[in-house]
Write a protein that holds these residues in place. Sequence first.
Motif, PDB file in Angstrom:
ATOM      1  N   GLU A   1      32.752  27.705  50.649  1.00 15.92           N
ATOM      2  CA  GLU A   1      31.419  27.399  51.185  1.00 15.92           C
ATOM      3  C   GLU A   1      30.427  27.080  50.067  1.00 15.92           C
ATOM      4  OE1 GLU A   1      29.576  30.298  53.780  1.00 15.92           O
ATOM      5  OE2 GLU A   1      31.506  30.709  54.738  1.00 15.92           O
ATOM      6  N   TYR A   2      30.634  27.694  48.898  1.00 21.77           N
ATOM      7  CA  TYR A   2      29.726  27.526  47.764  1.00 21.77           C
ATOM      8  C   TYR A   2      30.299  26.572  46.704  1.00 21.77           C
ATOM      9  CZ  TYR A   2      27.101  31.321  49.836  1.00 21.77           C
ATOM     10  OH  TYR A   2      26.364  32.086  50.715  1.00 21.77           O
ATOM     11  N   GLY A   3      31.382  25.894  47.055  1.00 21.59           N
ATOM     12  CA  GLY A   3      31.981  24.931  46.140  1.00 21.59           C
ATOM     13  C   GLY A   3      32.666  25.569  44.945  1.00 21.59           C
ATOM     14  N   ILE A   4      33.173  26.788  45.124  1.00 21.20           N
ATOM     15  CA  ILE A   4      33.814  27.525  44.029  1.00 21.20           C
ATOM     16  C   ILE A   4      35.314  27.595  44.287  1.00 21.20           C
ATOM     17  CG2 ILE A   4      33.945  29.730  42.810  1.00 21.20           C
ATOM     18  CD1 ILE A   4      30.994  30.181  43.604  1.00 21.20           C
ATOM     19  N   SER A   5      36.091  27.194  43.310  1.00 26.03           N
ATOM     20  CA  SER A   5      37.548  27.110  43.435  1.00 26.03           C
ATOM     21  C   SER A   5      38.253  28.429  43.099  1.00 26.03           C
ATOM     22  CB  SER A   5      38.077  26.023  42.493  1.00 26.03           C
ATOM     23  OG  SER A   5      39.482  26.020  42.491  1.00 26.03           O
ATOM     24  N   THR A   6      39.365  28.663  43.796  1.00 31.03           N
ATOM     25  CA  THR A   6      40.260  29.776  43.468  1.00 31.03           C
ATOM     26  C   THR A   6      41.633  29.236  43.074  1.00 31.03           C
ATOM     27  OG1 THR A   6      40.945  30.018  45.775  1.00 31.03           O
ATOM     28  CG2 THR A   6      39.110  31.406  45.018  1.00 31.03           C
ATOM     29  N   SER A   7      41.693  27.974  42.769  1.00 33.02           N
ATOM     30  CA  SER A   7      42.952  27.307  42.453  1.00 33.02           C
ATOM     31  C   SER A   7      43.701  28.030  41.326  1.00 33.02           C
ATOM     32  CB  SER A   7      42.672  25.864  42.029  1.00 33.02           C
ATOM     33  OG  SER A   7      43.869  25.225  41.684  1.00 33.02           O
ATOM     34  N   GLY A   8      44.978  28.291  41.563  1.00 34.16           N
ATOM     35  CA  GLY A   8      45.830  28.901  40.555  1.00 34.16           C
ATOM     36  C   GLY A   8      45.686  30.404  40.404  1.00 34.16           C
ATOM     37  N   MET A   9      44.762  31.015  41.129  1.00 33.47           N
ATOM     38  CA  MET A   9      44.559  32.460  40.986  1.00 33.47           C
ATOM     39  C   MET A   9      45.641  33.231  41.723  1.00 33.47           C
ATOM     40  SD  MET A   9      40.384  32.631  41.328  1.00 33.47           S
ATOM     41  CE  MET A   9      40.297  34.403  41.212  1.00 33.47           C
ATOM     42  N   LYS A  10      46.202  34.243  41.068  1.00 32.88           N
ATOM     43  CA  LYS A  10      47.212  35.125  41.644  1.00 32.88           C
ATOM     44  C   LYS A  10      46.885  36.565  41.254  1.00 32.88           C
ATOM     45  CE  LYS A  10      50.241  31.935  43.050  1.00 32.88           C
ATOM     46  NZ  LYS A  10      49.932  31.388  44.328  1.00 32.88           N
ATOM     47  N   SER A  11      47.107  37.466  42.200  1.00 26.56           N
ATOM     48  CA  SER A  11      46.849  38.882  41.952  1.00 26.56           C
ATOM     49  C   SER A  11      47.796  39.436  40.894  1.00 26.56           C
ATOM     50  CB  SER A  11      47.026  39.663  43.264  1.00 26.56           C
ATOM     51  OG  SER A  11      46.887  41.044  43.044  1.00 26.56           O
ATOM     52  N   ARG A  12      47.263  40.336  40.089  1.00 27.04           N
ATOM     53  CA  ARG A  12      48.078  41.061  39.118  1.00 27.04           C
ATOM     54  C   ARG A  12      47.553  42.481  39.026  1.00 27.04           C
ATOM     55  NH1 ARG A  12      46.309  42.268  34.002  1.00 27.04           N
ATOM     56  NH2 ARG A  12      44.499  41.212  33.150  1.00 27.04           N
ATOM     57  N   GLN A  13      48.358  43.368  38.484  1.00 27.98           N
ATOM     58  CA  GLN A  13      47.949  44.756  38.319  1.00 27.98           C
ATOM     59  C   GLN A  13      47.406  44.978  36.911  1.00 27.98           C
ATOM     60  OE1 GLN A  13      51.002  47.739  38.992  1.00 27.98           O
ATOM     61  NE2 GLN A  13      49.453  49.302  39.433  1.00 27.98           N
ATOM     62  N   LEU A  14      46.421  45.854  36.816  1.00 27.71           N
ATOM     63  CA  LEU A  14      45.869  46.274  35.529  1.00 27.71           C
ATOM     64  C   LEU A  14      46.993  46.831  34.665  1.00 27.71           C
ATOM     65  CD1 LEU A  14      43.089  46.835  34.047  1.00 27.71           C
ATOM     66  CD2 LEU A  14      43.252  49.146  34.998  1.00 27.71           C
TER      67      LEU A  14
END
Length: 152
Positions: free
Chosen positions: A61-74
């Motif tokens: 909605e705000y034109g912000i991409s999440t492309s390529g993001m994947k969850s990882r653990q600390l």
Amino acid sequence: MIRVLFVCLGNICRSPMAEAVMRDLIEKRGLADAIKVDSAGTSSWHVGEPPHRKTQLKLKEYGISTSGMKSRQLKNDDFEAFDYIVGMDSSNVNNIREMLGQPEHPKIFRLLDLTSHKKDIPDPYYTGDFQETYDLVSEGCEALLKKIIEAM
């Protein structure tokens, strides 16, 4: 190079939202070569998954991409690798300190501690209010970026 790590429980809602918002702010200010951003979760529940569908929709909605993001653990290496380790709530901050063996360290803090709110960012996975989370994350990221720029 300044490195920032945002942390929440599962790394699919709040911390990836903060990562994406902060990355967007950094790019718009021409600081992408000076500041790098990542996110992680204190749990391993969602490792390898993209951000939550509603997180992606809110950011879009705000034109912000999440492309390529994947969850990882600390992980333990994160303490040395990052200059700022920013939890989304008090529970996350306590878990970060425990997991990294750092009971008190100024590089570990809660995102909204930099704002007048001084509270936890509610988890939209449970509240369903992704707009409230976005608004608080955005305010916190603006405050954090200001702090980083002042320290550069």
